[in-house]
Scaffold this active site. Sequence first.
Site: not given
Length: 292
Positions: A101, A204
């Site tokens: 990720n 995020d």
Amino acid sequence: MKWLPVCDQRFKLAEGPFWDHAHQALYWVDIAGFRALRLHAGKLSHWQFTEPVSAFIPTMTGDALVTLASGVHRLDLDSPSHQPVISLLCAADPVAGNRANEARCDRHGRLWLGTMQNNLDEEGGDLPIERRSGGLYRVDGDASVAPLLNGQGIVNTLVWPENDAAVLTADTLDGVIYRYPINQDHSLGEREVWAHEHSRGAPDGSAMDEDGFVWNARWGGGCLIRFAPDGSVDRVVELPVSHPTSCVFGGPDMTTLFVTSARPADGALELDGSVIQMKIGIKGMASHRFAG
């Protein structure tokens, strides 16, 4: 001034922006579209893969790293778009069913790689997250891997404040950004919450400006939050996208902020899924190439 898209394409899950200052080029990925993209001198190039790709980072030797579900690979930037030539650098995460990720390089050119349970099917569609199996790893220039954390949900944000005395990293499932001191032996010390939950979305990816303020993309919140060096909220920056995913400083004078975003299947805004930019008049910290 207003936010403008860098190109006319929309992406399922644009992420991982990187600014190559030497060549004035912007790199990013479409995780769910399995593509790595580069915008240089007005020309958009891409490389198509068969699995999720979460980061696209040039190296000091002239190729680039791509963090795929199958591991960290080197990409030949002269290879064709639909037949990219890659070679495995390392498989940092040993947990089956995980994928890469968040990934950023520190100022020493070491790759810090956050992983998570793979939540994408073979077509890039969503799968449920059912376990906290992610980790954080450091990959040095010689391809050696140092495990740093395990039991993570969704690792996002990697910035190094305080002259690299600590790392800030979010777990989006927890809704907070953590601070970990970096010990003399390069291991991580005990974490503390650096930025608490906020009503404007989940944390995020992030970028840091030269004054140590952290600009955090808020998934589902339609904004960036600029956090002060102590983790308090300095300001909320409204965006024309509903699901910003990350951001990076760039441009000739490093005062342009680039923001990636995702495009939801329903109720998407006009610019959802685009990469947007705006000169904000604040100078940001540079992106770092991989040292290997």
